[in-house]
Design a protein around this motif. Sequence first.
Motif, mmCIF file in Angstrom:
data_model
loop_
_atom_site.group_PDB
_atom_site.id
_atom_site.type_symbol
_atom_site.label_atom_id
_atom_site.label_comp_id
_atom_site.label_asym_id
_atom_site.label_seq_id
_atom_site.Cartn_x
_atom_site.Cartn_y
_atom_site.Cartn_z
ATOM 1 N N LYS A 381 0.837 -1.205 0.000
ATOM 2 C CA LYS A 381 0.000 0.000 0.000
ATOM 3 C C LYS A 381 0.873 1.257 0.000
ATOM 4 O O LYS A 381 0.578 2.242 -0.686
ATOM 5 N N GLN A 382 1.974 1.220 0.742
ATOM 6 C CA GLN A 382 2.866 2.385 0.780
ATOM 7 C C GLN A 382 3.523 2.607 -0.590
ATOM 8 O O GLN A 382 3.646 3.757 -1.069
ATOM 9 N N ASP A 383 3.959 1.450 -1.215
ATOM 10 C CA ASP A 383 4.604 1.590 -2.532
ATOM 11 C C ASP A 383 3.627 2.162 -3.575
ATOM 12 O O ASP A 383 3.993 3.007 -4.437
ATOM 13 N N VAL A 384 2.378 1.753 -3.547
ATOM 14 C CA VAL A 384 1.378 2.249 -4.515
ATOM 15 C C VAL A 384 1.175 3.748 -4.325
ATOM 16 O O VAL A 384 1.077 4.532 -5.290
ATOM 17 N N ARG A 385 1.096 4.173 -3.102
ATOM 18 C CA ARG A 385 0.899 5.595 -2.832
ATOM 19 C C ARG A 385 2.078 6.422 -3.346
ATOM 20 O O ARG A 385 1.899 7.527 -3.900
ATOM 21 N N GLU A 386 3.285 5.879 -3.119
ATOM 22 C CA GLU A 386 4.448 6.616 -3.603
ATOM 23 C C GLU A 386 4.442 6.687 -5.135
ATOM 24 O O GLU A 386 4.789 7.727 -5.739
ATOM 25 N N GLN A 387 4.084 5.584 -5.780
ATOM 26 C CA GLN A 387 4.057 5.569 -7.243
ATOM 27 C C GLN A 387 2.973 6.525 -7.775
ATOM 28 O O GLN A 387 3.158 7.228 -8.793
ATOM 29 N N LEU A 388 1.833 6.548 -7.114
ATOM 30 C CA LEU A 388 0.771 7.468 -7.534
ATOM 31 C C LEU A 388 1.211 8.916 -7.344
ATOM 32 O O LEU A 388 0.898 9.815 -8.170
ATOM 33 N N ALA A 389 1.910 9.143 -6.289
ATOM 34 C CA ALA A 389 2.368 10.517 -6.027
ATOM 35 C C ALA A 389 3.374 10.965 -7.073
ATOM 36 O O ALA A 389 3.455 12.152 -7.440
ATOM 37 N N LYS A 390 4.171 10.037 -7.553
ATOM 38 C CA LYS A 390 5.187 10.372 -8.556
ATOM 39 C C LYS A 390 4.639 10.193 -9.976
ATOM 40 O O LYS A 390 5.381 10.370 -10.940
ATOM 41 N N ILE A 485 -5.879 -0.789 -2.153
ATOM 42 C CA ILE A 485 -5.051 -0.380 -3.292
ATOM 43 C C ILE A 485 -5.935 -0.216 -4.534
ATOM 44 O O ILE A 485 -5.787 0.750 -5.315
ATOM 45 N N GLU A 486 -6.842 -1.170 -4.719
ATOM 46 C CA GLU A 486 -7.756 -1.064 -5.870
ATOM 47 C C GLU A 486 -8.617 0.193 -5.766
ATOM 48 O O GLU A 486 -8.951 0.839 -6.763
ATOM 49 N N TYR A 487 -9.007 0.553 -4.592
ATOM 50 C CA TYR A 487 -9.820 1.754 -4.389
ATOM 51 C C TYR A 487 -9.009 3.000 -4.668
ATOM 52 O O TYR A 487 -9.512 3.979 -5.258
ATOM 53 N N LEU A 488 -7.713 2.992 -4.231
ATOM 54 C CA LEU A 488 -6.855 4.154 -4.462
ATOM 55 C C LEU A 488 -6.591 4.341 -5.963
ATOM 56 O O LEU A 488 -6.440 5.472 -6.464
ATOM 57 N N THR A 489 -6.457 3.213 -6.624
ATOM 58 C CA THR A 489 -6.132 3.282 -8.054
ATOM 59 C C THR A 489 -7.380 3.292 -8.921
ATOM 60 O O THR A 489 -7.295 3.130 -10.149
ATOM 61 N N ASN A 490 -8.522 3.441 -8.280
ATOM 62 C CA ASN A 490 -9.798 3.502 -8.979
ATOM 63 C C ASN A 490 -10.102 2.219 -9.756
ATOM 64 O O ASN A 490 -10.847 2.232 -10.741
ATOM 65 N N THR A 491 -9.474 1.211 -9.360
ATOM 66 C CA THR A 491 -9.804 -0.066 -9.993
ATOM 67 C C THR A 491 -11.173 -0.520 -9.549
ATOM 68 O O THR A 491 -11.888 -1.228 -10.278
ATOM 69 N N THR A 492 -11.550 -0.144 -8.351
ATOM 70 C CA THR A 492 -12.881 -0.417 -7.829
ATOM 71 C C THR A 492 -13.405 0.859 -7.209
ATOM 72 O O THR A 492 -12.611 1.704 -6.744
ATOM 73 N N ASN A 493 -14.676 1.010 -7.184
ATOM 74 C CA ASN A 493 -15.255 2.226 -6.637
ATOM 75 C C ASN A 493 -15.839 2.028 -5.236
ATOM 76 O O ASN A 493 -16.596 2.864 -4.738
#
Length: 687
Positions: A381-390, A485-493
């Motif tokens: 979850k931390q890695d996904v957030r960092e990737q989304l931020a960048k 993670i799916e929610y953060l990446t909008n994979t699921t609503n």
Amino acid sequence: MEFEELIQDTLSDNIVVFERIKSELQNARTQILVAMSWFTDQDLFNVLEEKAREEIEISIILSDQQDNYKLDFDSLQRIGVEVIRVKNVGWGLMHQKFCIVDRELVIAGSYNWSVNARTNNHESVIVTNLPKTVSEYITIFDDIRTRAKRLASGETIVEMDSSLLEPRPTSNPKIAAELKSSKTPSFEEQSIIEFKAVLDSLIDSEVANFDQDMLKNIGYTRCKANSGDCQIIPQAMDSLYHNFINDVDVVEEKKKRLYNKIHEQQKLVIATVETNTEFETRKKRDNSVFIAESAQQDIEKLDKEIEKLTVESELVFDTNIPFLESEISDLKRKISESKIDFVRPPINWPSFGLCLLMIIPLALYIFVFYSSVAYIFVFSKQDVREQLAKSISFEMPEVFDPNALTKVMDKGMGGILFLFLFVSIPLVLGTINLFNYKAPSKGDAESSNVLLRAWRTIVSSQGILLILVVDIFIAFKVSKNINQIEYLTNTTNKELSGLDLLTTDNFWLVFVLGSLGVYLFKAVARRFFDLLEERNPSLREQKNKIQIAQYEQAIDEKNSKINDLKINAAEIRVAISQRNLERKSKVSFLREVPIKLNDAIAELNQDLIRFKERITNLSSIYLSQIDNDKIPISVDALHDRINIFLEGWSKYLHEVFSTLIAERKTQEAITEVDRWKLIKSIKHKEI
């Protein structure tokens, strides 16, 4: 008193004699022996009484005649003095006059202990401590005392002389046989002896009186003519006996009296013996009943003892020994089972190899699977957030991520350490039960207690339960992280709630694959440990060896008890055999009791018949002799004449010889008379 030198004094002054006797008596220390024909002196009596109160031993022998009853000798007896009175029966006259002081000094002579001897007579005595003389007088005193006691006890002169005297050899075999015979007569024989004695006494009572002075003079003259030689005594007694018989005057009146008395005595004796026979018969019958009852009681007692011993023997062989043998069999079975349980099996190489081939891949599977899970659980979850931020492209986390291990290592040493710690949790849960694992025993497998088996199953399943709990938690957390993670990446609503997460594929994928991997690893590890445990000599095996040793010791103890029981049983059987022999003997004895009783009664009746015949024959002999004017005169009828004859004999000896020699020769004459009477009495029995 102490005698330091020889004393040999001759005293003839009566006063001096009295004072010397009194002085020696007063000086006595231990013992005084007195043999006195006449004892009427009160002063000497008082001295003896004083010495008796000083506990000096005193014995007095007196002639049993009227003068010797003037002093109170009974009072001396009451304070412990021995007083013996000698009757004129079988002795001649008891004419001794001596005393012995402390068995060391003798005073002997013609001096009687009387007032007349002290004041009127002319007397003489000797006082001596010569050992030989003292010893001879002690012997004379003991002989007189012994003879007097035996006469007083009722013993006849014939009985006494037959045991004390040694008769001279005789050519008559019947007399010799009688002298050797000492058998106690039966009641019938004793009755015959007494019957004959009564007949003799009846006849003796009819004998005429005699001239005592003339007979005493004959004794004096015969002694003087032979200088006191006692060897002529038997001839003198024969002459005396024949003269006595010739003097007997048998008249018709005497015959009639004797006839009547003999018939009366015959009836009396027969009636007495008949009564005694009836008494003996009743006694034997009563005794027979008592013996039979006693024997029957003994038999019953033996029966009880035999029954008791038989029960004890049966208990040993039927119960005790079989019980111990069954216990020994059970112990041997336990020993065999214990030895079989710990036989080390050979290595099962196929199973052993298969376990190794399975346990390594499973361990790698768990490591890889839980590494991926650990990355998702902690870092994804931390890695996904960092990737989304960048605004960098990112990959969605997967349960089986081949790059998960690399991604974790990129996190540094802390990430690697966390990874190994996280993966160790399922490995520990899969192997935790192996640390306190105990291989199931045969006894455990055979246990019939359902609850116990259920409890053991629960205890052994603690690791599985923990695996399930931990895997549920990990699966829930992983599925939640993936959903976020799916929610953060909008994979699921939609962000799922707790119960919805339990229905996701990720939850069940992590839960099933994780639990299944740990369970399979646990099962393979347990089998691997079982293979090792089968060949491992554990502490339980050592305990089992000790238990086997205890079983073997218990077997030895029980075998020892069995041997003791067998020995005891053998002793019981011996005791039973002995009791059976005793019982057989008692039964045989009981059967013989009435037979022996009949024999004894028949013997009593035969004895009675023989007795009547002998009494009748004996009476006929006496009556025949009376009819023929040949009255059988007994030796006892001569006693008074013999005593008077010996008085004359003794008188001459005391006139010619010293007192000591006269007394010795008088005793020799009495001995010869006793021998003659003994032989004459035996001959008289043959009539």
